[in-house]
Scaffold this active site. Structure first.
Site, PDB file in Angstrom:
ATOM      1  N   ARG A 104      39.991  -0.098  74.721  1.00 41.48           N
ATOM      2  CA  ARG A 104      39.844   1.313  74.385  1.00 41.48           C
ATOM      3  C   ARG A 104      41.182   1.985  74.037  1.00 41.48           C
ATOM      4  NH1 ARG A 104      35.907   4.983  75.418  1.00 41.48           N
ATOM      5  NH2 ARG A 104      36.494   7.165  75.681  1.00 41.48           N
ATOM      6  N   GLU A 108      20.126  -0.294  74.134  1.00 41.57           N
ATOM      7  CA  GLU A 108      20.914  -1.432  73.661  1.00 41.57           C
ATOM      8  C   GLU A 108      20.073  -2.680  73.407  1.00 41.57           C
ATOM      9  OE1 GLU A 108      21.546   0.386  76.354  1.00 41.57           O
ATOM     10  OE2 GLU A 108      23.320   1.535  75.754  1.00 41.57           O
ATOM     11  N   ARG A 112      40.175   0.219  68.199  1.00 44.53           N
ATOM     12  CA  ARG A 112      38.814   0.642  67.803  1.00 44.53           C
ATOM     13  C   ARG A 112      38.824   1.402  66.486  1.00 44.53           C
ATOM     14  NH1 ARG A 112      37.701   5.552  71.431  1.00 44.53           N
ATOM     15  NH2 ARG A 112      39.684   5.894  72.464  1.00 44.53           N
ATOM     16  N   ASP A 133      36.087   5.907  83.927  1.00 42.43           N
ATOM     17  CA  ASP A 133      34.645   5.832  84.154  1.00 42.43           C
ATOM     18  C   ASP A 133      34.227   4.903  85.300  1.00 42.43           C
ATOM     19  OD1 ASP A 133      33.618   7.738  82.478  1.00 42.43           O
ATOM     20  OD2 ASP A 133      33.595   6.429  80.724  1.00 42.43           O
ATOM     21  N   PHE A 156      27.800  -2.955  78.357  1.00 40.18           N
ATOM     22  CA  PHE A 156      26.393  -2.865  77.954  1.00 40.18           C
ATOM     23  C   PHE A 156      26.032  -3.946  76.928  1.00 40.18           C
ATOM     24  CE2 PHE A 156      27.664   1.698  78.735  1.00 40.18           C
ATOM     25  CZ  PHE A 156      27.277   1.677  80.059  1.00 40.18           C
TER      26      PHE A 156
END
Lengths: 278, 328
Positions: B164, B55, B7, B114, B80
């Site tokens: 990630r 979004e 990222r 998460d 998302f």
């Protein structure tokens, strides 16, 4: 004060749009969104034949105003306007929704000259308008983006996301016109999903709000001109309209949200429109 | 082996390209510190649009920007980007092939803490099913850089799936890159493993283990899932006795499905899928712990290879049942 000559000319255009919708785009053979197309006729006429800078010979000219039909199911009124403006021949109108036609059931920029985006999944057009407006500002263009919303469409949450964003980014080059015909697909909004007072909501979201009779072309023109003077915030013109306006049996009749006409109804519709000629 | 952040590579490459290409604009939905689009915000605040936690509006706004000639990159978590904004990506962007680039960040199980709501295990399937959409899954930070640059030149919508966590580097800095090309990572004769993302490193480890048993494993990094180069897939499978796919994604609709579609009717080779077996993710304290829980491991790939080669199961087989009932 809008010149009488302009008013008469735009009224004539709006009538011509309705004739093309009833005669060429629906007729007696096809099903079509008569109601929502006719409620937008004066707004569409004022934009295409007076307010917007656009060139049918050069549909992608950078220095043009943009038009988006967020309530894409009313494509018929846009097709009529595009043909009348010269984007393509009026003879194309009869092919609407036929296999291979340039005129799809909902606006399709890949097939129809003059259509700026694919719309019709409700609630997305205002966001697209915002994106165009941001792009135009990055390019230091003074052109505007005009987007027609339906009042049933206000049910969609994305409309309010876009309402927040347009105010947040101070998009004074976005002008939304709410075609408030008070009917949604299955009946009166008041009986279906009534969201209460509309104009105060937009004002609370940070918009400049103008409320007019959407069939009064002088009022439409004045409202569009007023929007030009608004700086630092977006404008919405809440245009109170009648669904099916101009066709007696279709006015305020949910059956003609998307309906077919019998031969008898077609004859009545043509006679109704004939009667509107001075 | 050195590891690097994909990222960060995404954000840094946008900044590099943004210096010379003013068409590049970036939209973010309040996750810029995670997706690293914040780097672009710091460098070019006028071309960065913080769209808030919205979004759907972000996606359609990106469409509008593309319609004025910009090249918008919109980033958010993969779950998302592919789920919340699906209709917007389909209706306006993909039907008209608009030049919108979608970064699905923190993909797969890589946002391990998460839990299921934030772990995209079906995003490749969703994006792959949309006509006109290109789907990229970088193996490392170096490939991510090359991909982002290639995306700018590639017309139409692209979905970029970014892990990630820092991942090992397999891509040489000077290696040429082209969207659509398959990248062989290890040569072999007996079985070919088509893998992407974090699973390439697991496949290499599996190949090492199998080599000790005398099994020769070819590993191919399929970082372009769509458009999939079918001829290249057939060529890589040719000569091998069997095929295994490995992905950090549901076995429904992802890389395995894409490879099986490419091989259909041509080879008659047995095929086995390593992936998440039709269930949601869950929270864990560590990424590797979670990958092991779902058997996204070298052992699982080696077992799959033994299975398709009809060899006896390895000592590691059956260490853990797939957590099918985890969500029931």
């Amino acid at each position: 004060m809008v010149a009488q000559e302009l008013v008469r000319s735009l009224e004539e255009k709006a009538l011509r749009l309705r004739e093309l919708i009833v005669d060429d785009l629906i007729g007696t053979e096809k099903v079509g969104h008569l109601g929502g197309s006719c409620s937008s006729a004066e707004i569409v006429a004022a934009l295409y034949f007076h307010k917007m800078k656009h060139d049918p010979a050069s549909p992608h000219a950078p220095d043009r105003d943009r038009f988006l039909l967020s309530k894409g199911h009313a494509a018929l009124v846009q097709y009529a306007a595009l043909a009348l403006a010269g984007y393509f021949s009026t003879s194309e109108l009869k092919t609407v929704k036929s296999l291979g036609s340039i005129l799809q059931g909902h606006p399709d920029m890949t097939k129809t000259p003059g259509v700026e985006a694919n719309t019709g999944s409700l609630g997305q057009g205002l966001s697209i308008a915002n994106g165009m407006a941001l792009g135009l500002k990055l390019d230091h263009s003074s052109r505007k983006v005009y987007v027609i919303l339906g009042d049933g469409e206000l049910n969609e949450g994305q409309i309010w996301e876009a309402a927040m964003a347009a105010a947040r980014f101070k998009l004074d080059n976005v002008v939304a016109i709410l075609d408030r015909n008070r009917l949604q697909a299955t009946g009166p909004i008041a009986d279906r999903f009534d969201i209460g007072p509309v104009a105060p909501k937009w004002a609370a979201f940070g918009w400049h709000v103008i409320e007019i009779d959407g069939h009064d072309v002088a009022a439409v023109v004045e409202a569009l001109d007023e929007a030009d003077a608004v700086k630092g915030q977006p404008t919405i013109i809440v245009a109170n309209t009648v669904k099916g306006k101009g066709v007696s049996f279709a006015e305020n009749n949910p059956a003609f949200h998307n309906g077919a006409m019998t031969a008898e109804q077609y004859a009545v519709a043509m006679k109704d429109l004939q009667g509107l000629r001075h | 082996m050195s590891t690097k952040s994909l990222r960060t590579a995404y954000g840094e490459t946008l900044v590099e390209l943004g210096r010379t290409d003013e068409r590049i604009v970036v939209l973010e939905a309040d996750l810029g510190k995670s997706t690293m689009s914040i780097l672009f915000q710091q460098a070019f605040p006028d071309r960065f649009f913080e769209m808030g936690i919205a979004e759907q509006n972000m996606a359609s706004t990106a469409a509008g920007l593309a319609l004025t000639g910009k090249i918008p990159f919109m980033s958010t978590f993969a779950v998302f980007a592919s789920g919340r904004a699906y209709d917007q990506l389909r209706q306006t962007i993909s039907i008209a092939r608009l030049n919108v680039k979608i970064c699905g960040s923190s993909s797969g199980l890589s946002d391990f803490g998460d839990g299921s709501t934030h772990q995209a295990i079906e995003d490749v399937a969703i994006m792959r099913a949309i006509p006109n959409m290109t789907v990229l899954v970088p193996v490392d930070a170096v490939e991510t850089r090359k991909m982002v640059a290639a995306m700018v030149e590639w017309p139409g919508p692209v979905y970029l799936r970014i892990n990630r966590n820092d991942l090992p580097i397999y891509t040489a800095d000077d290696a040429s890159y082209r969207i659509g090309r398959l990248h062989p990572v290890r040569d072999g004769r007996d079985v070919v493993v088509f893998a992407n993302g974090v699973m390439v490193s697991k496949a290499i480890a599996a190949a090492d283990a199998l080599a000790r048993e005398g099994v020769s494993v070819k590993v191919v990094n399929v970082s372009t899932v769509k458009p999939l180069d079918r001829d290249a897939v057939l060529a890589d499978a040719k000569g091998c006795k069997a095929v295994v796919t490995a992905e950090e994604h549901s076995i429904i609709g992802g890389l395995g499905s894409a490879i099986a579609e490419a091989l259909r009717g041509n080879t008659g080779q047995p095929i086995e899928f390593v992936g998440i077996d039709d269930c949601f993710g869950t929270s864990a304290h560590g990424y590797d712990e979670l990958l092991a829980h779902y058997r996204l491991t070298p052992e699982a790939i080696a077992d799959a290879a033994r299975s398709v080669l009809r060899l006896p199961a390895g000592s590691s087989s059956g260490v853990r049942q797939l957590p099918r009932a985890a969500n029931s």
